[in-house]
Scaffold this motif. Structure first.
Motif, PDB file in Angstrom:
ATOM      1  N   ARG A 137       0.872  -1.156   0.092  1.00  0.00           N
ATOM      2  CA  ARG A 137      -0.096  -0.101  -0.207  1.00  0.00           C
ATOM      3  C   ARG A 137       0.750   1.271  -0.051  1.00  0.00           C
ATOM      4  O   ARG A 137       0.610   2.352  -0.536  1.00  0.00           O
ATOM      5  N   ALA A 138       1.905   1.300   0.821  1.00  0.00           N
ATOM      6  CA  ALA A 138       2.867   2.581   0.464  1.00  0.00           C
ATOM      7  C   ALA A 138       3.495   2.690  -0.713  1.00  0.00           C
ATOM      8  O   ALA A 138       3.410   3.680  -1.193  1.00  0.00           O
ATOM      9  N   ARG A 139       3.991   1.572  -1.308  1.00  0.00           N
ATOM     10  CA  ARG A 139       4.489   1.862  -2.608  1.00  0.00           C
ATOM     11  C   ARG A 139       3.265   2.125  -3.609  1.00  0.00           C
ATOM     12  O   ARG A 139       3.505   3.236  -4.520  1.00  0.00           O
ATOM     13  N   ILE A 140       1.835   1.800  -3.449  1.00  0.00           N
ATOM     14  CA  ILE A 140       0.788   2.444  -4.209  1.00  0.00           C
ATOM     15  C   ILE A 140       0.493   3.854  -4.057  1.00  0.00           C
ATOM     16  O   ILE A 140       0.375   4.569  -4.911  1.00  0.00           O
ATOM     17  N   TYR A 141       0.505   4.053  -2.587  1.00  0.00           N
ATOM     18  CA  TYR A 141       0.365   5.550  -2.398  1.00  0.00           C
ATOM     19  C   TYR A 141       1.272   6.590  -2.894  1.00  0.00           C
ATOM     20  O   TYR A 141       1.161   7.627  -3.487  1.00  0.00           O
ATOM     21  N   LEU A 142       2.623   5.996  -2.910  1.00  0.00           N
ATOM     22  CA  LEU A 142       3.954   6.903  -3.384  1.00  0.00           C
ATOM     23  C   LEU A 142       3.662   6.985  -4.849  1.00  0.00           C
ATOM     24  O   LEU A 142       3.835   8.113  -5.515  1.00  0.00           O
ATOM     25  N   GLY A 143       3.426   5.988  -5.458  1.00  0.00           N
ATOM     26  CA  GLY A 143       3.266   6.081  -6.985  1.00  0.00           C
ATOM     27  C   GLY A 143       2.108   7.025  -7.425  1.00  0.00           C
ATOM     28  O   GLY A 143       2.331   7.901  -8.160  1.00  0.00           O
ATOM     29  N   ILE A 144       1.012   6.906  -6.774  1.00  0.00           N
ATOM     30  CA  ILE A 144      -0.103   7.566  -7.068  1.00  0.00           C
ATOM     31  C   ILE A 144       0.311   9.275  -6.690  1.00  0.00           C
ATOM     32  O   ILE A 144      -0.150  10.145  -7.574  1.00  0.00           O
ATOM     33  N   PHE A 145       0.646   9.199  -5.618  1.00  0.00           N
ATOM     34  CA  PHE A 145       1.196  10.624  -5.241  1.00  0.00           C
ATOM     35  C   PHE A 145       2.075  11.307  -6.165  1.00  0.00           C
ATOM     36  O   PHE A 145       1.851  12.458  -6.655  1.00  0.00           O
TER      37      PHE A 145
END
Length: 160
Positions: A17-25
């Motif tokens: 989820r951290a990786r996804i948040y970062l990518g979206i951000f």
């Protein structure tokens, strides 16, 4: 077996989820600016918090022992290494000593400023969670140089 430590399924999921948040951000920041990226991630985090918080409403207005056992010290709590700081008839306060989101972002090379911004997005979850559960809360987010991660203090909802 050597190399990276073996992570629990829950911790692995939170780091994903951290990786996804970062990518979206980063994508939203590039195409729409950082303010819009923060707004979108906070909105998504808030929606998730409202869903989870509804399941904790059974503990309102003052079952802090039940809240501690079910939420703070529940089955996946080891992922966050919670340290109970206080529990009384009026509150429960927990210091989280680990956070797979924060730790994941740091391992992905995020600056302290970027981690703080991403945590600001993610803590919209906490605000919504405690709102939906029917409690008031104080959250002290992680800051550079501080051990662990966020500190949360939950109290009975004040009457308006």
């Amino acid at each position: 077996m050597t190399g990276a430590p073996c992570l629990s399924l829950h911790e692995s999921a939170v780091r994903d989820r951290a990786r996804i948040y970062l990518g979206i951000f980063r994508e939203l920041s590039q195409s729409h600016g950082e303010a819009e990226a923060v707004r979108v991630l906070q909105s998504a985090s808030r929606a998730h918090g409202l869903e989870v918080g509804a399941g904790l409403a059974q503990f309102a207005p003052r079952d802090f022992k039940g809240l501690l056992a079910s939420y703070f010290l529940g089955p996946d709590s080891a992922t966050y290494a919670p340290e109970l700081r206080e529990i009384t008839a009026d509150c429960v306060e927990v210091q989280f000593m680990a956070c797979p989101l924060k730790d994941g972002w740091r391992e992905m090379g995020c600056s302290d400023a970027e981690v703080c911004t991403l945590l600001r997005c993610a803590t919209a979850f906490d605000a919504a969670l405690w709102e939906a559960a029917g409690f008031d809360y104080e959250l002290e987010p992680w800051a550079p140089g501080r051990a662990g991660c966020c500190r949360t203090r939950v109290t009975e909802k004040r009457r308006s």
